[in-house]
Every structure is written in C-alpha cells, then in structure tokens.
Design a protein around this motif. Structure first.
Motif, mmCIF file in Angstrom:
data_model
loop_
_atom_site.group_PDB
_atom_site.id
_atom_site.type_symbol
_atom_site.label_atom_id
_atom_site.label_comp_id
_atom_site.label_asym_id
_atom_site.label_seq_id
_atom_site.Cartn_x
_atom_site.Cartn_y
_atom_site.Cartn_z
ATOM 1 N N VAL A 1 0.867 -1.175 0.000
ATOM 2 C CA VAL A 1 0.000 0.000 0.000
ATOM 3 C C VAL A 1 0.902 1.223 0.000
ATOM 4 O O VAL A 1 2.022 1.180 0.519
ATOM 5 C CB VAL A 1 -0.955 0.022 1.212
ATOM 6 C CG1 VAL A 1 -1.962 -1.106 1.113
ATOM 7 C CG2 VAL A 1 -0.195 -0.051 2.529
ATOM 8 N N TYR A 2 0.419 2.305 -0.593
ATOM 9 C CA TYR A 2 1.282 3.481 -0.697
ATOM 10 C C TYR A 2 0.458 4.764 -0.754
ATOM 11 O O TYR A 2 -0.690 4.760 -1.205
ATOM 12 C CB TYR A 2 2.190 3.391 -1.921
ATOM 13 C CG TYR A 2 1.470 3.378 -3.262
ATOM 14 C CD1 TYR A 2 1.275 4.556 -3.989
ATOM 15 C CD2 TYR A 2 0.980 2.189 -3.805
ATOM 16 C CE1 TYR A 2 0.629 4.550 -5.212
ATOM 17 C CE2 TYR A 2 0.326 2.163 -5.022
ATOM 18 C CZ TYR A 2 0.154 3.357 -5.731
ATOM 19 O OH TYR A 2 -0.505 3.347 -6.941
ATOM 20 N N SER A 3 1.075 5.827 -0.272
ATOM 21 C CA SER A 3 0.468 7.147 -0.388
ATOM 22 C C SER A 3 0.856 7.747 -1.738
ATOM 23 O O SER A 3 1.749 7.231 -2.433
ATOM 24 C CB SER A 3 0.974 8.057 0.736
ATOM 25 O OG SER A 3 2.340 8.390 0.519
ATOM 26 N N GLU A 4 0.217 8.838 -2.092
ATOM 27 C CA GLU A 4 0.550 9.505 -3.357
ATOM 28 C C GLU A 4 2.017 9.927 -3.394
ATOM 29 O O GLU A 4 2.650 9.910 -4.451
ATOM 30 C CB GLU A 4 -0.367 10.717 -3.551
ATOM 31 C CG GLU A 4 -1.831 10.328 -3.773
ATOM 32 C CD GLU A 4 -2.765 11.528 -3.730
ATOM 33 O OE1 GLU A 4 -2.264 12.657 -3.493
ATOM 34 O OE2 GLU A 4 -3.986 11.347 -3.927
ATOM 35 N N ALA A 5 2.575 10.272 -2.219
ATOM 36 C CA ALA A 5 3.976 10.683 -2.164
ATOM 37 C C ALA A 5 4.921 9.511 -2.377
ATOM 38 O O ALA A 5 6.095 9.704 -2.717
ATOM 39 C CB ALA A 5 4.274 11.347 -0.814
ATOM 40 N N ASP A 6 4.441 8.285 -2.188
ATOM 41 C CA ASP A 6 5.275 7.082 -2.293
ATOM 42 C C ASP A 6 4.999 6.275 -3.562
ATOM 43 O O ASP A 6 5.356 5.094 -3.640
ATOM 44 C CB ASP A 6 5.036 6.174 -1.077
ATOM 45 C CG ASP A 6 5.852 6.593 0.132
ATOM 46 O OD1 ASP A 6 6.836 7.333 -0.037
ATOM 47 O OD2 ASP A 6 5.499 6.182 1.250
ATOM 48 N N ALA A 7 4.404 6.904 -4.561
ATOM 49 C CA ALA A 7 3.995 6.162 -5.759
ATOM 50 C C ALA A 7 5.157 5.441 -6.429
ATOM 51 O O ALA A 7 4.974 4.369 -7.024
ATOM 52 C CB ALA A 7 3.313 7.099 -6.750
ATOM 53 N N ASN A 8 6.367 6.007 -6.336
ATOM 54 C CA ASN A 8 7.523 5.401 -6.994
ATOM 55 C C ASN A 8 8.493 4.769 -6.001
ATOM 56 O O ASN A 8 9.665 4.554 -6.319
ATOM 57 C CB ASN A 8 8.257 6.455 -7.834
ATOM 58 C CG ASN A 8 7.376 7.022 -8.934
ATOM 59 O OD1 ASN A 8 6.731 6.274 -9.665
ATOM 60 N ND2 ASN A 8 7.342 8.343 -9.043
ATOM 61 N N ALA A 9 8.018 4.474 -4.805
ATOM 62 C CA ALA A 9 8.889 3.952 -3.755
ATOM 63 C C ALA A 9 9.326 2.521 -4.043
ATOM 64 O O ALA A 9 8.679 1.783 -4.790
ATOM 65 C CB ALA A 9 8.174 4.019 -2.401
ATOM 66 N N LEU A 10 10.424 2.128 -3.409
ATOM 67 C CA LEU A 10 10.997 0.801 -3.624
ATOM 68 C C LEU A 10 10.034 -0.312 -3.210
ATOM 69 O O LEU A 10 9.923 -1.333 -3.899
ATOM 70 C CB LEU A 10 12.314 0.684 -2.855
ATOM 71 C CG LEU A 10 13.077 -0.636 -2.989
ATOM 72 C CD1 LEU A 10 13.414 -0.929 -4.445
ATOM 73 C CD2 LEU A 10 14.350 -0.586 -2.139
ATOM 74 N N HIS A 11 9.331 -0.130 -2.089
ATOM 75 C CA HIS A 11 8.441 -1.207 -1.648
ATOM 76 C C HIS A 11 7.281 -1.421 -2.621
ATOM 77 O O HIS A 11 6.784 -2.536 -2.777
ATOM 78 C CB HIS A 11 7.932 -0.954 -0.222
ATOM 79 C CG HIS A 11 6.862 0.092 -0.091
ATOM 80 N ND1 HIS A 11 7.114 1.453 -0.150
ATOM 81 C CD2 HIS A 11 5.523 -0.010 0.109
ATOM 82 C CE1 HIS A 11 5.993 2.123 0.017
ATOM 83 N NE2 HIS A 11 5.008 1.262 0.173
ATOM 84 N N VAL A 12 6.876 -0.349 -3.296
ATOM 85 C CA VAL A 12 5.812 -0.460 -4.299
ATOM 86 C C VAL A 12 6.319 -1.248 -5.506
ATOM 87 O O VAL A 12 5.623 -2.113 -6.051
ATOM 88 C CB VAL A 12 5.340 0.949 -4.723
ATOM 89 C CG1 VAL A 12 4.307 0.856 -5.841
ATOM 90 C CG2 VAL A 12 4.770 1.701 -3.526
ATOM 91 N N GLU A 13 7.537 -0.963 -5.909
ATOM 92 C CA GLU A 13 8.135 -1.650 -7.050
ATOM 93 C C GLU A 13 8.345 -3.143 -6.777
ATOM 94 O O GLU A 13 8.188 -3.980 -7.662
ATOM 95 C CB GLU A 13 9.473 -0.990 -7.389
ATOM 96 C CG GLU A 13 10.218 -1.608 -8.553
ATOM 97 C CD GLU A 13 11.549 -0.930 -8.784
ATOM 98 O OE1 GLU A 13 12.591 -1.575 -8.580
ATOM 99 O OE2 GLU A 13 11.541 0.264 -9.149
ATOM 100 N N MET A 14 8.696 -3.484 -5.535
ATOM 101 C CA MET A 14 9.024 -4.875 -5.209
ATOM 102 C C MET A 14 7.801 -5.776 -5.062
ATOM 103 O O MET A 14 7.882 -6.980 -5.308
ATOM 104 C CB MET A 14 9.834 -4.921 -3.913
ATOM 105 C CG MET A 14 11.256 -4.444 -4.062
ATOM 106 S SD MET A 14 12.160 -4.630 -2.515
ATOM 107 C CE MET A 14 12.049 -6.397 -2.235
#
Length: 655
Positions: free
Chosen positions: A31-44
């Motif tokens: 799960v991610y916030s709009e600020a974390d759209a490109n974060a590593l955990h989202v990619e993984m």
C-alpha cells in the motif's frame, strides 16, 4: 494456508517483510500514499494499491483504506510492520472482523501493553519487577504534582500511550515539574491523541536492555536473547547490539524468564519485545512491552540465525514455534545503527531533498535494510531514516570494525546525514569497552566534531576545486600543459572561499590565502577521482548537480557550491541575522515580538515535524525584526522566518 500478504507500511520495513514473504511463496501487496507512488516497496510487491494522500492520517493510518485494499486484492493476511497501525488494537480487531489474519498479537494484548499505566499494574501482578512511580487512575496535574513529592527527584514524566520518547520528560526538581507536565501532555496529545501521563523514579545512567520474546497459539513462549539499546538521543535509540556487553548469562536467563512471564500474562502471540532498565548493580525493572516487531530485530536475527518475520508468519498460520528454548543458541555479535537524513550540527534536525547518489557498502558480515535508492526524495511527510546498517562478527570488535568500515564506505550525496556521527560512536573507547549507558551521548559526544558544522580544510578545498575546474574546462583528460592560475569561488556552509588553481600535467596546486596544497591526479571518471596526496594513493567519490559538488573522502562528506560567476551579494546594512527554518514542518509557537531584544541562543520559534518539537534559536544578539510567519503556518527548510537586526553605534546615537 495463508497465500497473500498485504504489508500495511512503507520504507525499509515494508521492503524487508516483502523479501521474506516472497521467499516463503506468498504473493505480496504493497500500500502506498501519493507521495510514495515510486517507492521501492511499491516496485518490489506483486501488487500495490494507493490508499490516499501524503499525510499519514489519510493514508498509512487510514485503517479503512488498508482493509479495502486487502479485500480488493484478496489478501488473506496483513503484516503491520512497526509504527503506524502496528500497535493499534482497533485495527487488529477490525482485521479479525473482516476475516483477515493480523500478523501480530491479539487486540487484547495490544490494548493492555499500549498503556504504560495498565501494563505496569499487570506486570506487578505477574511478579515482574517494575520501576517505582505513580500510575493511579487520577492523572490530573494536581495529583501528579502531589505524587512527585512522594516519589522524589529526579523523576520521569511519561505518556501512558505510545513511545519513541514522545511525551517524556526528565525532571530534576519541583520547580521544573509543572511546566514539564504541560509540555509532556501537549506532545502526547499530538503524537498519540491521548494525554494521560504517569510518573516514574528516574534510574540514573541505566542500561536499556530488551528481551525478544515469541509466543504461539499453543501456549508456548521463548526468548531469543537480549539487545542493548542504551545509546539514545531524546529517548530514541541510536545504536543497538546483541548480545549486551553488560549482561551476564545469569542475568540473561533471569530477564528472559521475566519477559516470558510478561508475555504469558497477557496471552501473547507472535513477536514482542519486553524492555527493561538495568541499574549499575544489575537490578532490572520492567519499562514497557512493544507488541510488534522492533526496528532493531536484525541484530537478533544475525546472532540466532533465525528469520523473525518467517516466525511471525508461521505463528499467524497457527503453527507451533519453530524452536524450543534449549534449541536457541547465540553466535557471535551484531551491532545496528540507524542512518538518518538529519544534521547533527543543527541539533539533528531532519533533512529533506533528493538522494543524488546512494550506494550502500557491501562486504562480509554487512547487512543494509533500506527502502530508498539513488534518485529517491526524502520528504517531510515521514520518518527520515534512510537505512539500518548492521554488522555481524565472530566477536564484538570484529562487528565494530565491519560497521565502521560499512559507514565510511557508503556513498550518500544530496542530503546531510548522521553517518559520521554514528561512526564516531562505534569507534569511541567507552563504547568499545562496553561501558555505554543512556548518558553516553551527553557524556562522551557532546561537542564532538561530528556534531559541529563541517569546515573544509585546504586539502578538501583543493580536491573540490580541482574537480570543479576540470568540469568547467570540459576537458576529457587532464592536460599536460602548464595553465595559468584559474580563480574559483566556493560557497562551503556559511563561508565563501576564494581559490586559485594551476596544474602542470597531472600535478595540481591550489592556493587559498596563505595556504597551498598540491596533489597528483591518477585517474578521474564521472563519479570517482583517484589521487596521490602526500605520497598516499586514495580514492574520492563525488557527484556534480548543477552548481553543487558533493565530495566524500576518508569516510567524511562535504558539499560546496560553485559561485565563481555569481554576482556578489551585499547585506545592505545591519540586517544580517537571518533566522531560517531548520526543517520542513509546522510553526507551533512564536516566542518573540518584533522589536524585542534578542540574545544569541534565545528560542524564537518552535517547529514541529515527525511529532517532535524543534526550537529555532537566534544566532546573534540584536533586535527582532518583522516576523514573516505565524503560528500554524507550514514552512519549508531554509525558509526565512524573521531577521535579527544588529544596531550599530551610529544608529544608537541618532536614536
């Protein structure tokens, strides 16, 4: 059988949980916030769902949005990580109601241990030693003031809910009590939405030692050794190690049994940590129980050879604990430090910006748990921890050497960090002797060079000037022709330095005032310079971003700005005491009126970020000028808040 795990968190802990879950065959949902759209955990993760805007209250603390994401993706279990909703009893209960397995203890245990007041009472009933104090039902200011006289000073004020040092104050005498109760209530209310307080007798210069416990759904409970977390700043852990250099085998067993007793008393399940204060005579007292996986769990994993997230998932599936108590063995030593984007020279204020380069060190016994990479932004919305750096060794000295090397060899450009400060802690003789208590930083690193503004010597200026001049000339290789002196003007911190550079072949000479430094260039590529300096061949890492140059050499970092072609700025008179925001945050208090007399060191404005208060102080004597912000305003780092005006003798005579 559980098959799909949603991780209700972000950053390094989300990345760490995803890695273990995938290795065990789980499908993963981020799960991610709009600020974390490109974060590593989202990619993984295999799948990811946006749960709201950057504000944690509307995203990572939005239980409804997280449960909706679980239902939408078909996740049958949720791992909360640490922080956010990990110790939220209502969220654990909501998961159960929704038919989703919460990878953690039952809501009843979270609720009980989430209250310092109620948990202390429960531990007393269970026969676990606790710190003397006041945890009565009536926690009014008047009752606390009355109880303090019976407890005696020094004492601690603590928020009954939460942790992390928020809502906590050390009080030395009764004249400080009322104001500190007020401030502790305010901070607790902001951080936890609950301003209930308790009092405890202060244990002077104790060790902070915690026991990792695990319990399953079949009545089994074990402890996996201890962690020493004595080195703290503002009651927040900075260094953690396992095993503790202070704990004897007999004390380990006694504390371990007490921790297991605490877990069984609240019908615990899964991973938990029972924290104790240990005095100089090795008497220990229950402090609190964290009903989740701890930030510092990797040191326990490294000395036991166990994956604690795998244990959590196993217990959540209803399986018995993987090992019995006599099967748990400790091997070697592990030390962890928390690498933060913060400025030790500015009272450790959080830093924001783009990680122009981030290259973690590698090597035997080194582990990096991180959720960021080069190009990511450190924002004001979340905790500024970049990574946990952990080193394992056959013995404590080997772990120390490896950790120091890992910190020095890690490249970080773009934001100021506490990297050098951490290295200084681990290399300190008192720490090396295993004598560090909770007073360590105050006693041994107050005024340390790593906590002061970094100044560049002629050597660093010479290297920076050489790199910048090479970039300006656009040369692909170092010229063998004699050049005339080239002027450069560099902005380093609050100083501007003028240099002249000349070179013959690979020999470069830099002059600044009366100082001169020469070095020979061996090779240079886009991010590394190899030189021979004073007969020693060494490498320096660097990164150019516009007018800025980031430089790393011998385990230290600097940044300079090339202002050679910038117009000279003038202050235009006596108004040169700029008071700027030390971080992104909110103005929660303004303590000065325009026209008031100001002395260097006075607190003028109080900012709040990451639920902590940070004072902004005057850097000079003078008169307060126009205030450019108001209470409640959001400000950005380096934003001008006001100016302190110095009045010269002529102005005073004319007045």
């Amino acid at each position: 059988m559980l098959t799909k795990l949603l991780i209700a968190n972000r950053g390094e802990i989300a990345v760490r949980v995803i890695r273990t879950a995938k290795s065990l065959g789980y499908r993963t949902v981020a799960v991610y916030s709009e600020a974390d759209a490109n974060a590593l955990h989202v990619e993984m993760a295999d799948e990811a769902v946006c749960i709201g805007p950057a504000q944690v209250s509307a995203s990572y603390l939005n239980a409804g949005a997280i449960l909706d994401a679980a239902k939408k993706t078909g996740a049958d279990c949720i791992h909360p990580g640490y922080g956010f909703l990990s110790e939220n009893a209502a969220f654990a209960e909501a998961c159960e109601t929704a038919g989703i397995v919460f990878v953690g203890p039952p809501a009843s245990a979270i609720e009980l241990m989430g209250s310092k007041r109620r948990s202390k009472i429960a531990m007393q009933d269970a026969g676990v030693p606790v710190v003397p104090g006041y945890e009565g039902n009536n926690a009014s200011d008047e009752e606390l003031i009355s109880a303090a006289s019976d407890i005696g000073y020094p004492l601690m004020i603590k928020a009954s809910a939460g942790g992390g040092g928020r809502g906590m104050r050390l009080v030395q005498n009764d004249s400080e009590l009322a104001d500190n109760i007020k401030r502790a209530r305010s901070e607790a209310r902001q951080a936890f939405g609950d301003d209930e307080l308790i009092l405890e007798k202060a244990v002077i210069e104790p060790r902070h030692v915690e026991i990792q416990v695990f319990a399953d759904q079949h009545g089994n409970a074990v402890y996996l050794g201890e962690r020493d977390c004595s080195i703290q700043r503002r009651h927040q852990k900075v260094v953690e190690e396992a095993p503790s250099p202070f704990v004897t085998p007999e004390l380990r067993e006694a504390m371990g049994q007490a921790a297991v007793k605490a877990a069984l008393a609240c019908q615990y399940e899964g991973a938990g940590t029972v924290e104790f204060l240990v005095d100089k005579d090795r008497n220990f007292y229950f402090l609190e129980m964290n009903t989740r996986l701890q930030v510092e769990h990797p040191v326990t994993e490294l000395i036991t050879g166990q994956d604690l997230v795998a244990w959590q998932l196993s217990v959540a599936e209803g399986l018995p604990l993987p090992l019995s108590q006599n099967q748990i063995k400790l091997d070697g030593h592990a030390i962890e430090v928390r690498l933060y984007a913060e400025d030790p020279a500015q009272e450790f204020t959080p830093q924001t910006g783009v990680l122009q380069q981030f290259r973690p060190a590698q090597g035997d016994g080194i582990r990096f748990d991180t959720g960021v990479r080069s190009g990511d932004s450190v924002t004001p919305h979340y905790d500024p921890m970049l990574a946990k750096v952990i080193a394992w060794g056959c013995n404590r000295d080997e772990a120390r050497r490896r950790l120091i090397r890992a910190l020095e060899d890690t490249t970080i450009f773009g934001v100021t960090t506490n990297r050098h400060f951490l290295s200084r802690i681990i290399s300190n003789d008192t720490f090396g002797e295993g004598e560090a208590t909770t007073a360590f930083l105050q006693q041994h690193l107050k005024g340390d060079p790593s906590t002061l503004p970094q100044t560049m010597g002629i050597r660093e200026l010479a290297i920076a000037g050489g790199i910048l001049n090479h970039g300006i000339s656009g040369q692909a290789t170092w010229s063998n022709t004699l050049t005339t002196a080239t002027p450069l003007k560099l902005e380093a911190g609050e100083s501007t330095v003028e240099l002249t550079l000349s070179h013959t072949g690979n020999l470069w000479t830099v002059r600044s005032g009366t100082s001169t430094h020469s070095f020979e260039v061996v090779s240079m590529d886009q991010d590394e310079l190899c030189i021979i300096d004073n007969g020693i061949r060494q490498r320096c890492q660097y990164h150019r971003q516009g007018d800025y140059l980031y430089l790393q050499a011998s385990g230290q970092s600097w940044s300079v700005r090339d202002v050679t072609h910038q117009p000279t700025e003038t202050t235009g008179g006596t108004c040169n005491g700029r008071v700027q925001a030390t971080m992104d945050g909110a103005v929660i208090d303004v303590l000065i009126e325009p026209g008031a007399q100001v002395q260097r060191g006075d607190t003028l404005v109080v900012l709040e970020a990451m639920k902590m208060e940070h004072p902004v102080k005057a850097g000079r004597d003078g008169i307060a000028g126009q205030l450019l912000v108001n209470k409640g305003d959001q400000v950005q780092r380096n934003q001008l808040l006001m100016e302190v005006i110095t009045i010269d003798n002529t102005e005073q005579e004319n007045a």
